[in-house]
Design an enzyme around this catalytic site. Structure first.
Site, PDB file in Angstrom:
ATOM      1  N   ASN A 194     -53.115   8.939 -77.415  1.00  0.00           N
ATOM      2  CA  ASN A 194     -51.945   8.936 -76.538  1.00  0.00           C
ATOM      3  C   ASN A 194     -52.439   8.865 -75.097  1.00  0.00           C
ATOM      4  OD1 ASN A 194     -49.598   9.442 -75.120  1.00  0.00           O
ATOM      5  ND2 ASN A 194     -49.531  11.630 -75.632  1.00  0.00           N
TER       6      ASN A 194
ATOM      7  N   HIS B 289     -42.912  14.475 -78.289  1.00  0.00           N
ATOM      8  CA  HIS B 289     -44.128  15.002 -77.667  1.00  0.00           C
ATOM      9  C   HIS B 289     -43.755  16.160 -76.738  1.00  0.00           C
ATOM     10  CE1 HIS B 289     -47.723  15.331 -75.194  1.00  0.00           C
ATOM     11  NE2 HIS B 289     -48.363  14.761 -76.201  1.00  0.00           N
TER      12      HIS B 289
ATOM     13  N   GLU C 151     -44.697  17.018 -73.889  1.00  0.00           N
ATOM     14  CA  GLU C 151     -44.456  16.708 -72.476  1.00  0.00           C
ATOM     15  C   GLU C 151     -43.033  16.188 -72.275  1.00  0.00           C
ATOM     16  OE1 GLU C 151     -47.999  14.386 -72.011  1.00  0.00           O
ATOM     17  OE2 GLU C 151     -49.168  16.237 -72.122  1.00  0.00           O
TER      18      GLU C 151
ATOM     19  N   GLU D  69     -49.092  20.296 -82.408  1.00  0.00           N
ATOM     20  CA  GLU D  69     -49.727  20.278 -81.093  1.00  0.00           C
ATOM     21  C   GLU D  69     -49.302  21.519 -80.311  1.00  0.00           C
ATOM     22  OE1 GLU D  69     -50.999  16.208 -79.681  1.00  0.00           O
ATOM     23  OE2 GLU D  69     -48.881  16.317 -79.205  1.00  0.00           O
TER      24      GLU D  69
ATOM     25  N   GLY E 179     -54.204  19.260 -73.065  1.00  0.00           N
ATOM     26  CA  GLY E 179     -54.722  18.980 -71.724  1.00  0.00           C
ATOM     27  C   GLY E 179     -55.338  20.181 -71.031  1.00  0.00           C
TER      28      GLY E 179
HETATM   29  C1  PEP Z   1     -51.596  14.818 -76.422  1.00  0.00           C
HETATM   30  O1  PEP Z   1     -51.283  14.188 -75.425  1.00  0.00           O
HETATM   31  O2  PEP Z   1     -50.901  14.742 -77.436  1.00  0.00           O
HETATM   32  C2  PEP Z   1     -52.802  15.633 -76.396  1.00  0.00           C
HETATM   33  C3  PEP Z   1     -53.143  16.279 -77.475  1.00  0.00           C
HETATM   34  O3  PEP Z   1     -53.510  15.670 -75.214  1.00  0.00           O
HETATM   35  P1  PEP Z   1     -54.999  16.250 -75.003  1.00  0.00           P
HETATM   36  O4  PEP Z   1     -55.862  15.719 -76.113  1.00  0.00           O
HETATM   37  O5  PEP Z   1     -55.409  15.784 -73.663  1.00  0.00           O
HETATM   38  O6  PEP Z   1     -54.900  17.751 -75.098  1.00  0.00           O
END
Ligand code: PEP
Length: 302
Positions: free
Chosen positions: A57, A146, A148, A218, A224
């Site tokens: 992603n 997601h 975000e 997640e 992040g």
């Molecule tokens: C994501 O954007 O779904 C994600 C897991 O980001 P990162 O790997 O940067 O933590």
């Protein structure tokens, strides 16, 4: 509202949607602003993913130059054994780079994904992108929910549900993202939060429409941040998600649906994470923008 009450409410609400599955009610010309109301019941999702899924992603990162460089390196660098073992590699660039990515990936086994979509098919939704538009550029997967989008852009479970229905209606494969915030975990509510997100996105949808589904756990506190969930935490949450899918969709479905982990995955932790039972793949953010890192993760997935 309790989880049980919420399940019943959503099952009731979605009965109307279910009734329309057989009739396949697409918004056609003259109904451009109409909501999508049906889910393709028997979409052929092509080759089954029997190996690991590694999805990148890119978020709102990249450029035309990065797209060229990164995708050329991935094409050349993914070991043949990854695809021979039935693995799937998916890249999700920002919308403007999809045509370029489609050209660069033509003839390769790397699949193209979208980071988001609007639930409508077409119409007065300034700035939005629909499933048919994504399909024009070879997109076959789409992230749904997601964190975000949930937490920064304020998208509610009900809106995410409509996106899920649109993705399914048009035969894209959804990667449904679920995860708890740090405060939700600190107050011991992580499984309750995941259940709410799964209920909102999936309850009432027929199993026959969900053949292409993957779910990504997640934890928001791991995205992040560099704070990866421990293999133990991942194993526990994935077992919970699988149990939920067994109980609410079907035993067989819950057993086989691919479960991805996402949150600060790097080449250094990918081996341990991918080695957990119930971890069928990873969703990678930051490390998917660097060819050597993404290829490093892929090397642990073959
Ligand atoms: C994501 O954007 O779904 C994600 C897991 O980001 P990162 O790997 O940067 O933590």
């Amino acid at each position: 509202m309790s989880c049980v009450a919420e399940t019943q409410r959503l099952a009731g609400a979605s009965r109307a949607v279910n009734l329309r599955f057989a009739g396949f009610d697409f918004p056609g010309p003259g109904r451009e602003n109409a909501e999508l109301t049906a889910v393709a019941p028997h979409v052929d999702f092509g080759r089954a993913v029997v190996g690991k899924i590694v999805a990148g992603n890119w978020k709102m990162n990249g450029s035309a130059a990065l797209t060229d460089d990164l995708l050329s390196r991935l094409r050349a660098g993914i070991p043949a054994r990854f695809f021979q073992s039935g693995g799937a590699c998916i890249v999700c660039p920002p919308f403007p780079y999809l045509p370029q990515a489609q050209r660069l990936l033509a003839g390769s086994s790397i699949a193209l994904g979208a980071q988001d979509l609007h639930p409508g098919a077409a119409g007065a939704f300034t700035g939005e992108v629909s499933a048919p538009m994504l399909q024009d550029f070879g997109v076959s997967w789409c992230l749904v929910g997601h964190s975000e989008r949930r937490h920064i852009l304020g998208e509610a479970d009900s809106f995410i549900r409509r996106k899920m229905e649109a993705v399914l209606e048009f035969g894209l494969r959804p990667i449904l993202c679920v995860g708890e915030t740090l405060s939700q975990r600190e107050s011991g509510r992580q499984t309750q939060i995941i259940d709410q997100q799964l209920i909102a996105a999936l309850v009432g949808l027929p199993e026959s429409a969900l053949g292409g589904l993957a779910v990504a756990y997640e934890p928001v506190w791991a995205i992040g941040t560099g704070h990866t969930a421990t293999p133990g935490q991942v194993g526990e949450m994935h077992a919970h998600v699988r149990g939920w899918l067994r109980g609410h969709i079907s035993q067989g479905f819950g057993q086989k649906v691919p479960l991805l982990y996402g949150g600060s995955v790097t080449p250094a932790n990918a081996h341990d994470l991918l080695g957990q039972s119930d971890v069928d793949g990873v969703l990678v953010g930051g490390a998917s923008l660097k060819a050597d890192q993404f290829l490093g993760i892929l090397s642990h997935a073959s």
